[in-house]
Motif scaffolding. Structure first.
Motif, short mmCIF file in Angstrom:
data_model
loop_
_atom_site.label_atom_id
_atom_site.label_comp_id
_atom_site.label_asym_id
_atom_site.label_seq_id
_atom_site.Cartn_x
_atom_site.Cartn_y
_atom_site.Cartn_z
N ALA A 47 0.80 -0.93 -0.02
CA ALA A 47 0.07 0.05 0.06
C ALA A 47 0.86 1.13 0.04
O ALA A 47 1.60 1.62 1.12
CB ALA A 47 -1.02 -0.07 1.31
N THR A 48 0.96 1.82 -0.89
CA THR A 48 1.81 3.02 -1.25
C THR A 48 1.42 4.12 -0.36
O THR A 48 2.24 5.02 0.34
CB THR A 48 2.05 3.70 -2.64
OG1 THR A 48 0.83 3.47 -3.33
CG2 THR A 48 3.02 3.12 -3.56
N CYS A 108 5.33 9.29 -1.86
CA CYS A 108 5.01 8.67 -3.35
C CYS A 108 6.21 8.08 -3.90
O CYS A 108 7.21 8.99 -4.07
CB CYS A 108 4.30 9.86 -4.04
SG CYS A 108 3.93 9.32 -5.72
N PHE A 109 6.20 6.81 -4.38
CA PHE A 109 7.41 6.38 -5.00
C PHE A 109 7.06 5.87 -6.49
O PHE A 109 7.58 4.93 -6.77
CB PHE A 109 7.76 5.06 -4.06
CG PHE A 109 8.22 5.37 -2.83
CD1 PHE A 109 9.65 5.85 -2.57
CD2 PHE A 109 7.53 5.35 -1.79
CE1 PHE A 109 10.27 6.37 -1.23
CE2 PHE A 109 8.08 5.56 -0.38
CZ PHE A 109 9.35 6.11 -0.38
N VAL A 110 6.24 6.78 -6.95
CA VAL A 110 5.92 6.47 -8.39
C VAL A 110 7.13 6.87 -9.17
O VAL A 110 8.04 7.65 -9.07
CB VAL A 110 4.85 7.43 -9.03
CG1 VAL A 110 4.54 7.31 -10.42
CG2 VAL A 110 3.41 7.21 -8.40
N GLY A 111 7.50 5.53 -10.27
CA GLY A 111 8.54 5.73 -10.96
C GLY A 111 9.85 5.21 -10.02
O GLY A 111 10.98 5.07 -10.66
N GLY A 112 9.84 4.59 -8.68
CA GLY A 112 10.80 4.26 -7.97
C GLY A 112 11.16 2.92 -8.70
O GLY A 112 10.93 2.27 -9.59
#
Length: 148
Positions: free
Chosen positions: A10-11, A17-21
């Motif tokens: 669960a982000t 926020c780790f979008v693109g991580g």
């Protein structure tokens, strides 16, 4: 957003926020000194469960010390080894600001010098019984995001 499986993913619970991580696997590496098959002390590395790898021969000793900020002002106050009273809890490891690595190099052959060569290593002056050439290399590395 809630993920699937156990324990789930669960982000929104990660606090950022780790979008693109990117997910990178953990790899444990151990470095140590031992004699190689020729009887010369050498620096070795072991990565995870794999076989050992000789990195360089002629390394007689290796010492690792940690630069610790003991008074909270952001500056290093002392260099200590792991297990020292300044580093006996997980909370105290947060005060480490740098790592100092010292290598003692030694020649393969004896009788290189005219007389035993005195050297200073790990805070002590040593006069060896042999006539090998020795040299000390020391490097201090700042721990990222810990220096001010």
């Amino acid at each position: 957003n809630t993920g699937t499986g156990t324990p789930g993913n669960a982000t929104k619970d990660m606090g950022a926020c780790f979008v693109g991580g990117e997910i990178v696997g953990i790899s444990a590496k151990s470095y140590y000194i031992r004699n190689n098959p020729a009887g010369v002390p050498a620096l070795y590395r072991k990565t995870g469960p794999s076989t050992v790898e000789e990195l360089v021969d002629g390394i007689q000793d290796m010492q690792i010390e940690y630069g610790v900020d003991t008074d909270g002002n952001g500056s290093i106050d002392a260099y200590v080894v792991a297990g020292h009273a300044s580093l006996d809890s997980a909370d105290e490891w947060k005060n480490v600001r740098s790592v100092r690595i010292s290598l003692l190099l030694v020649s393969r052959e004896d009788n290189v010098t005219d007389a035993p060569q005195r050297y200073v290593y790990n805070g002590s002056t040593v006069t060896p019984s042999d006539r090998r050439l020795r040299y000390v290399f020391t490097s201090t590395i700042g721990v990222r995001n810990r220096l001010q």
